[in-house]
Design a protein around this motif. Structure first.
Motif, mmCIF file in Angstrom:
data_model
loop_
_atom_site.group_PDB
_atom_site.id
_atom_site.type_symbol
_atom_site.label_atom_id
_atom_site.label_comp_id
_atom_site.label_asym_id
_atom_site.label_seq_id
_atom_site.Cartn_x
_atom_site.Cartn_y
_atom_site.Cartn_z
ATOM 1 N N LEU A 14 -23.914 -15.536 -38.423
ATOM 2 C CA LEU A 14 -22.567 -16.054 -38.660
ATOM 3 C C LEU A 14 -21.564 -14.949 -39.001
ATOM 4 C CD1 LEU A 14 -23.387 -19.320 -40.648
ATOM 5 C CD2 LEU A 14 -22.907 -19.049 -38.206
ATOM 6 N N LEU A 15 -21.985 -13.684 -38.853
ATOM 7 C CA LEU A 15 -21.084 -12.550 -39.068
ATOM 8 C C LEU A 15 -20.907 -11.714 -37.799
ATOM 9 C CD1 LEU A 15 -22.346 -11.277 -42.550
ATOM 10 C CD2 LEU A 15 -20.389 -12.747 -42.068
ATOM 11 N N ALA A 16 -21.380 -12.205 -36.657
ATOM 12 C CA ALA A 16 -21.335 -11.410 -35.425
ATOM 13 C C ALA A 16 -21.079 -12.301 -34.219
ATOM 14 C CB ALA A 16 -22.639 -10.645 -35.246
ATOM 15 N N GLY A 17 -20.749 -11.668 -33.119
ATOM 16 C CA GLY A 17 -20.519 -12.402 -31.872
ATOM 17 C C GLY A 17 -19.302 -13.295 -31.996
ATOM 18 N N PRO A 18 -19.435 -14.552 -31.602
ATOM 19 C CA PRO A 18 -18.271 -15.443 -31.663
ATOM 20 C C PRO A 18 -17.975 -15.965 -33.077
ATOM 21 C CG PRO A 18 -20.152 -16.635 -30.811
ATOM 22 C CD PRO A 18 -20.580 -15.200 -30.972
ATOM 23 N N TYR A 19 -18.833 -15.631 -34.053
ATOM 24 C CA TYR A 19 -18.720 -16.193 -35.402
ATOM 25 C C TYR A 19 -18.159 -15.175 -36.396
ATOM 26 C CZ TYR A 19 -22.103 -19.190 -33.104
ATOM 27 O OH TYR A 19 -22.741 -19.987 -32.195
ATOM 28 N N THR A 20 -17.280 -15.659 -37.273
ATOM 29 C CA THR A 20 -16.747 -14.862 -38.372
ATOM 30 C C THR A 20 -16.757 -15.735 -39.611
ATOM 31 O OG1 THR A 20 -15.263 -13.715 -36.847
ATOM 32 C CG2 THR A 20 -14.784 -13.513 -39.198
ATOM 33 N N SER A 64 -14.710 -18.057 -32.199
ATOM 34 C CA SER A 64 -13.719 -17.693 -31.181
ATOM 35 C C SER A 64 -14.432 -17.275 -29.897
ATOM 36 C CB SER A 64 -12.826 -16.560 -31.683
ATOM 37 O OG SER A 64 -13.594 -15.426 -32.003
ATOM 38 N N ALA A 65 -13.751 -17.478 -28.775
ATOM 39 C CA ALA A 65 -14.333 -17.138 -27.476
ATOM 40 C C ALA A 65 -13.219 -16.839 -26.487
ATOM 41 C CB ALA A 65 -15.202 -18.297 -26.977
ATOM 42 N N ALA A 66 -13.620 -16.336 -25.337
ATOM 43 C CA ALA A 66 -12.646 -15.986 -24.290
ATOM 44 C C ALA A 66 -12.219 -17.206 -23.477
ATOM 45 C CB ALA A 66 -13.243 -14.932 -23.366
ATOM 46 N N ASP A 67 -13.052 -18.267 -23.468
ATOM 47 C CA ASP A 67 -12.720 -19.474 -22.710
ATOM 48 C C ASP A 67 -13.322 -20.699 -23.400
ATOM 49 O OD1 ASP A 67 -15.492 -19.667 -21.900
ATOM 50 O OD2 ASP A 67 -15.051 -18.179 -20.345
ATOM 51 N N VAL A 72 -17.128 -23.988 -26.775
ATOM 52 C CA VAL A 72 -17.876 -25.227 -27.001
ATOM 53 C C VAL A 72 -19.367 -24.920 -27.166
ATOM 54 C CG1 VAL A 72 -18.579 -27.417 -25.947
ATOM 55 C CG2 VAL A 72 -16.185 -26.706 -25.883
ATOM 56 N N ALA A 73 -19.912 -24.038 -26.351
ATOM 57 C CA ALA A 73 -21.333 -23.686 -26.442
ATOM 58 C C ALA A 73 -21.644 -23.024 -27.782
ATOM 59 C CB ALA A 73 -21.724 -22.766 -25.290
ATOM 60 N N ALA A 74 -20.773 -22.134 -28.255
ATOM 61 C CA ALA A 74 -21.003 -21.468 -29.549
ATOM 62 C C ALA A 74 -20.924 -22.465 -30.699
ATOM 63 C CB ALA A 74 -19.985 -20.348 -29.749
ATOM 64 N N SER A 115 -5.163 -23.991 -33.264
ATOM 65 C CA SER A 115 -5.770 -22.804 -32.660
ATOM 66 C C SER A 115 -6.643 -23.108 -31.443
ATOM 67 C CB SER A 115 -6.588 -22.050 -33.708
ATOM 68 O OG SER A 115 -7.584 -22.882 -34.238
ATOM 69 N N GLU A 116 -6.802 -24.372 -31.088
ATOM 70 C CA GLU A 116 -7.647 -24.728 -29.947
ATOM 71 C C GLU A 116 -7.145 -24.082 -28.660
ATOM 72 O OE1 GLU A 116 -10.884 -26.619 -28.124
ATOM 73 O OE2 GLU A 116 -10.406 -26.713 -30.243
ATOM 74 N N SER A 117 -5.837 -23.965 -28.483
ATOM 75 C CA SER A 117 -5.297 -23.353 -27.266
ATOM 76 C C SER A 117 -5.593 -21.858 -27.195
ATOM 77 C CB SER A 117 -3.786 -23.587 -27.180
ATOM 78 O OG SER A 117 -3.144 -22.994 -28.288
ATOM 79 N N LEU A 118 -5.912 -21.251 -28.340
ATOM 80 C CA LEU A 118 -6.292 -19.835 -28.385
ATOM 81 C C LEU A 118 -7.811 -19.654 -28.328
ATOM 82 C CD1 LEU A 118 -3.880 -18.745 -31.250
ATOM 83 C CD2 LEU A 118 -3.534 -18.500 -28.784
ATOM 84 N N PHE A 119 -8.536 -20.748 -28.097
ATOM 85 C CA PHE A 119 -10.001 -20.768 -28.051
ATOM 86 C C PHE A 119 -10.605 -20.325 -29.384
ATOM 87 C CE2 PHE A 119 -8.677 -19.742 -23.589
ATOM 88 C CZ PHE A 119 -8.795 -21.044 -23.122
ATOM 89 N N ILE A 120 -10.056 -20.881 -30.464
ATOM 90 C CA ILE A 120 -10.545 -20.616 -31.821
ATOM 91 C C ILE A 120 -10.714 -21.951 -32.534
ATOM 92 C CG2 ILE A 120 -9.997 -19.587 -34.071
ATOM 93 C CD1 ILE A 120 -8.284 -17.536 -32.558
ATOM 94 N N ARG A 121 -11.847 -22.116 -33.203
ATOM 95 C CA ARG A 121 -12.080 -23.277 -34.063
ATOM 96 C C ARG A 121 -12.528 -22.765 -35.422
ATOM 97 N NH1 ARG A 121 -15.485 -27.495 -30.228
ATOM 98 N NH2 ARG A 121 -13.859 -27.790 -28.653
#
Length: 144
Positions: A14-20, A64-67, A72-74, A115-121
């Motif tokens: 939860l500290l790496a990749g798409p997670y912060t 967060s993700a690029a698309d 959704v997968a993360a 933030s959904e339009s920025l691909f962030i949840r």
């Protein structure tokens, strides 16, 4: 030297990749369960207790993700592991001993608004957890 890790269910960091994991997260405090006995003859009361209640861990996690499909997968990967009946949160510092929290099924809440339009949840994940931590390696103590 490696970066610190916060592993959910052993390997989802939860500290790496798409997670912060955000500032404002809390490891919670264990709760002493006590009984108070008042004295009829003296001032004061005797407080006793041998049981400790669970702690409540609240993590604020940004995904967060690029698309959208990657986002959704993360989120699904994180929620499926957090939703297990019993799992672990393991904190692995840059140096020193790792610490394991035995946690139970999460109560999630989504806290972002626009933030959904920025691909962030952003989520707050609240886990009930056993009151005390343990090391990653369990040791057996021989009976005398």
């Amino acid at each position: 030297m490696t970066a610190p890790q916060l592993l959910l269910d052993g390997d989802l960091d939860l500290l790496a990749g798409p997670y912060t994991t955000l500032i404002g997260s809390s490891w919670g405090d264990w709760v002493p369960i006590t009984t108070t006995t008042d004295s009829m003859f003296l001032d004061g009361a005797v407080v006793s207790g041998e049981v400790t209640g669970n702690r409540s861990i609240a993590l604020q996690v940004m995904v967060s993700a690029a698309d959208r499909p990657t986002l959704v997968a993360a989120c699904e990967a994180m929620m499926s592991r957090a939703n297990l009946q019993a799992t672990t949160l393991t904190y692995v510092p840059e140096s020193g001993a790792s610490v394991v929290y035995d946690v139970f099924r999460v109560t999630p809440s989504r806290t972002d608004t626009f933030s959904e339009s920025l691909f962030i949840r952003t989520y707050t994940l609240t886990f009930p957890a056993l009151p005390f931590t343990r090391p990653t390696a369990r040791t057996m103590i021989a009976a005398a």
